[in-house]
Enzyme design. Structure first.
Site, mmCIF file in Angstrom:
data_model
loop_
_atom_site.group_PDB
_atom_site.id
_atom_site.type_symbol
_atom_site.label_atom_id
_atom_site.label_comp_id
_atom_site.label_asym_id
_atom_site.label_seq_id
_atom_site.Cartn_x
_atom_site.Cartn_y
_atom_site.Cartn_z
ATOM 1 N N TYR A 160 -0.183 0.103 8.011
ATOM 2 C CA TYR A 160 0.572 -0.839 8.860
ATOM 3 C C TYR A 160 1.991 -0.379 9.164
ATOM 4 O O TYR A 160 2.773 -1.160 9.711
ATOM 5 C CB TYR A 160 0.709 -2.205 8.164
ATOM 6 C CG TYR A 160 -0.548 -2.832 7.660
ATOM 7 C CD1 TYR A 160 -1.602 -3.129 8.529
ATOM 8 C CD2 TYR A 160 -0.676 -3.181 6.318
ATOM 9 C CE1 TYR A 160 -2.744 -3.738 8.055
ATOM 10 C CE2 TYR A 160 -1.821 -3.805 5.850
ATOM 11 C CZ TYR A 160 -2.851 -4.078 6.723
ATOM 12 O OH TYR A 160 -3.971 -4.694 6.250
ATOM 13 N N CYS A 220 -4.216 14.352 -0.933
ATOM 14 C CA CYS A 220 -4.321 15.475 -0.012
ATOM 15 C C CYS A 220 -4.320 14.972 1.421
ATOM 16 O O CYS A 220 -5.363 14.970 2.102
ATOM 17 C CB CYS A 220 -5.590 16.263 -0.298
ATOM 18 S SG CYS A 220 -5.524 16.961 -1.932
ATOM 19 N N GLU A 221 -3.143 14.517 1.852
ATOM 20 C CA GLU A 221 -3.041 13.854 3.154
ATOM 21 C C GLU A 221 -1.550 13.710 3.417
ATOM 22 O O GLU A 221 -0.833 13.144 2.593
ATOM 23 C CB GLU A 221 -3.730 12.471 3.013
ATOM 24 C CG GLU A 221 -3.334 11.406 3.990
ATOM 25 C CD GLU A 221 -4.042 11.559 5.325
ATOM 26 O OE1 GLU A 221 -5.231 11.909 5.334
ATOM 27 O OE2 GLU A 221 -3.378 11.356 6.344
ATOM 28 N N GLY A 251 -0.943 -16.179 0.688
ATOM 29 C CA GLY A 251 -1.400 -15.161 -0.260
ATOM 30 C C GLY A 251 -0.200 -14.326 -0.654
ATOM 31 O O GLY A 251 0.330 -14.427 -1.760
ATOM 32 N N GLY A 296 0.030 -16.350 6.040
ATOM 33 C CA GLY A 296 0.787 -15.419 6.869
ATOM 34 C C GLY A 296 2.287 -15.492 6.726
ATOM 35 O O GLY A 296 3.014 -14.826 7.458
ATOM 36 N N TYR A 312 -1.850 -7.202 -1.607
ATOM 37 C CA TYR A 312 -2.465 -6.186 -0.745
ATOM 38 C C TYR A 312 -2.190 -4.755 -1.194
ATOM 39 O O TYR A 312 -2.210 -3.829 -0.377
ATOM 40 C CB TYR A 312 -2.051 -6.390 0.727
ATOM 41 C CG TYR A 312 -2.385 -7.782 1.205
ATOM 42 C CD1 TYR A 312 -3.707 -8.173 1.351
ATOM 43 C CD2 TYR A 312 -1.388 -8.714 1.462
ATOM 44 C CE1 TYR A 312 -4.029 -9.463 1.749
ATOM 45 C CE2 TYR A 312 -1.701 -10.004 1.859
ATOM 46 C CZ TYR A 312 -3.023 -10.372 2.002
ATOM 47 O OH TYR A 312 -3.329 -11.645 2.387
ATOM 48 N N GLU A 326 -2.536 -21.641 3.403
ATOM 49 C CA GLU A 326 -3.198 -20.598 2.611
ATOM 50 C C GLU A 326 -2.295 -19.387 2.364
ATOM 51 O O GLU A 326 -2.588 -18.296 2.828
ATOM 52 C CB GLU A 326 -4.457 -20.143 3.363
ATOM 53 C CG GLU A 326 -5.400 -21.266 3.674
ATOM 54 C CD GLU A 326 -6.584 -20.828 4.539
ATOM 55 O OE1 GLU A 326 -7.684 -21.305 4.282
ATOM 56 O OE2 GLU A 326 -6.387 -19.997 5.453
ATOM 57 N N ARG A 331 -0.542 0.279 2.423
ATOM 58 C CA ARG A 331 0.084 -0.512 3.491
ATOM 59 C C ARG A 331 1.046 0.304 4.353
ATOM 60 O O ARG A 331 1.162 0.064 5.546
ATOM 61 C CB ARG A 331 0.782 -1.740 2.914
ATOM 62 C CG ARG A 331 -0.202 -2.752 2.315
ATOM 63 C CD ARG A 331 0.447 -4.082 2.000
ATOM 64 N NE ARG A 331 0.934 -4.735 3.208
ATOM 65 C CZ ARG A 331 2.194 -4.760 3.598
ATOM 66 N NH1 ARG A 331 3.128 -4.181 2.880
ATOM 67 N NH2 ARG A 331 2.533 -5.353 4.724
HETATM 68 C C1 PLP Z 1 -5.271 -13.214 4.961
HETATM 69 C C2 PLP Z 1 -5.439 -14.653 5.124
HETATM 70 C C3 PLP Z 1 -4.553 -15.524 4.517
HETATM 71 C C4 PLP Z 1 -3.374 -15.075 3.701
HETATM 72 O O1 PLP Z 1 -2.461 -14.345 4.433
HETATM 73 P P1 PLP Z 1 -1.043 -13.980 3.776
HETATM 74 O O2 PLP Z 1 -0.385 -13.155 4.816
HETATM 75 O O3 PLP Z 1 -1.329 -13.226 2.531
HETATM 76 O O4 PLP Z 1 -0.360 -15.271 3.503
HETATM 77 C C5 PLP Z 1 -4.773 -16.876 4.654
HETATM 78 N N1 PLP Z 1 -5.837 -17.348 5.366
HETATM 79 C C6 PLP Z 1 -6.700 -16.519 5.970
HETATM 80 C C7 PLP Z 1 -7.845 -17.096 6.707
HETATM 81 C C8 PLP Z 1 -6.541 -15.152 5.878
HETATM 82 O O5 PLP Z 1 -7.414 -14.344 6.482
#
Ligand code: PLP
Length: 463
Positions: free
Chosen positions: A364, A391-392, A322, A278, A421, A320, A360
């Site tokens: 969002y 078409c939106e 991403g 996150g 994403y 974690e 996104r």
């Molecule tokens: C989506 C997610 C992440 C990664 O989130 P990022 O915002 O991309 O860092 C890590 N752990 C879990 C369990 C997630 O669902």
């Protein structure tokens, strides 16, 4: 924040008011290093290059739209996360941000672990040679078949998300004659958003088991009783695109509180805690993300302090990320198709992709930046909205940005920070084939995910 992409309503009929938008940048030709991949620069001829290759050549060779990924930047960011957390902590890249076999190999080589949350992601990870022991399997509704494959493959951990899943995984592990390492995902009552967080007792969302009301403690009680499970720790993930560490602080305090409860009740100190992902990135020049080493230091400090005050040994931490690894490393290259000025409002710039390659903005209300990359321009700044070909009317890629007023069909523009994403959430809406991912490094480019073709679309349509 609106989660609706509905095209009607006052939000979309807003008239440009003086001072409502941030001022145009001082130099429209400048590229802010915060939002662009590291090897991106503008050449002497005005053409933007990445990994030493001009975008005009990439467009010619691979077509547009295309995701252009800076491989050395991806590897450098992965390495920075691993180095920041060191050998007594684990970094799991969240595969859902963007996953392909090449990416899995890079992660493997750079010493990271990998989160997957579906059979498809597991297949990709294993196919590219990620050792199963370095894979964590997530998800709130893993099928029995997916669980069985994960257990049989020997994944390093399964993150349990419900009471039913505790039993389900234990049963499958029993049947396969293994003791599966698991964590329990808890919801700690922290809603984290970009610049604020809210600590609540309850969370109204589908993931995890609530700490509130003793639910998580009950989950631990059940998991500890089952022979098929080896409970190694507690998992918490509080949100995405977070800049403020205060949310992690509350989460860590509550998770450590559970660890203390578990020790008091069962006499076991669970050895691991996972604080999820996150961490935010810069989509525009207004965003200021922290560096991995700052995040690592903050998280260690928080967990260390909470454990010391609870009299617990500090558990092994995992994180974690991403978006924070993949996000900044790619941009989407588009060709301008039409330029439509709406008097007194703004100019609509239509590109050859749209919500099918970047959902996104519609989903969002995400903010992006954009730049003219095939040439420089001295023209005045023009307030634009970059839209796609779907078409939106909610098909918006960049809601508000400035581009040079002489922008014309055939120009190449690029939207930075689309490495996470975007391809992974891409769709075939309007039967538009999904763009390729082109990895660029040291003057050479190769396709790592090829462009979808109309034949691909027909191959699925069995008539
Ligand atoms: C989506 C997610 C992440 C990664 O989130 P990022 O915002 O991309 O860092 C890590 N752990 C879990 C369990 C997630 O669902």
């Amino acid at each position: 924040m609106s989660r609706s992409a509905h095209p009607a309503g006052p939000r979309h009929a807003d008239v440009l008011t003086e001072g409502h938008y941030s001022a145009p940048p001082a130099d429209l030709n400048a590229l802010d290093g915060k939002v662009w991949a590291r090897t991106v620069e503008r050449g002497a001829d005005g053409v933007v290059t990445v990994g030493g290759l001009p975008v005009t050549r990439l467009a010619e060779e691979f077509g547009t739209p295309a995701y252009i990924l800076d491989e050395s930047d991806f590897r450098a960011r992965a390495r920075a996360w691993r180095d920041a957390f060191g050998t007594d902590a684990d970094v799991f890249y969240a595969g859902k941000a963007f996953l392909s076999r090449a990416v899995v190999r890079w992660l493997h080589e750079e010493g990271l672990n990998l989160d997957v949350c579906s059979g498809g992601e597991l297949t990709t990870a294993l196919a590219a040679g990620m050792p199963a022991g370095r894979i964590a399997f997530h998800g709130n509704n893993k099928s029995a078949h997916e669980i069985e494959r994960a257990v049989a493959a020997g994944v390093g951990r399964i993150v349990l998300d419900s009471f039913q899943e505790i039993v389900r995984v234990a049963h499958i592990a029993d049947r396969l004659g293994v003791r599966q390492r698991v964590q329990i995902r808890v919801t700690v009552g922290v809603e984290a958003h970009t610049h604020e967080f809210i600590a609540t007792a309850h969370e109204d969302q589908k993931f995890g088991i609530a700490l509130a009301g003793g639910q998580a403690a009950e989950a631990v009680r059940r998991a500890l009783k089952l022979d098929g499970l080896e409970l190694i720790g507690i998992h918490s993930h509080i949100g995405s695109q977070i800049f403020d560490m205060a949310g992690f602080e509350v989460a860590a305090r509550r998770v450590v509180g559970l660890l203390a409860e578990v020790r008091d009740e069962h006499g076991v100190e669970l050895p691991e805690i996972d604080l999820g992902g996150g961490l935010g990135i810069a989509y525009t020049s207004d965003d200021d993300p922290a560096e991995p080493h700052e995040i690592a230091r903050a998280l260690r400090e928080i967990v260390g302090r909470e454990c010391a005050s609870a009299g617990l040994r500090t558990p092994r931490i995992s994180v974690e990320p991403g978006r924070a690894i993949a996000g900044p490393t790619a941009f989407t290259l588009y060709e301008v198709g039409t330029v439509k000025p709406l008097d007194g409002l703004r100019t609509y710039v239509s590109v050859d992709g749209g919500m099918s390659d970047n959902i996104r903005t519609a989903l969002y209300d995400a903010e992006y930046s954009v730049a003219l990359v095939s040439r420089t321009s001295d023209a005045e700044p023009l307030l634009v909205r970059v839209v796609g070909k779907h078409c939106e009317s909610g098909d918006i890629v960049v809601r508000d940005a400035f581009l040079p007023a002489d922008l014309a069909p055939g120009d190449l523009i690029a939207v930075p920070a689309t490495g996470a994403y975007c391809r992974s959430m891409a769709s075939n809406y309007n039967h538009v084939p999904r763009p390729p991912v082109v990895a660029v490094q040291d003057g050479s480019a190769r396709v790592i995910v090829r462009r979808e073709t109309e034949e691909d679309l027909l191959a699925l349509d069995v008539g």
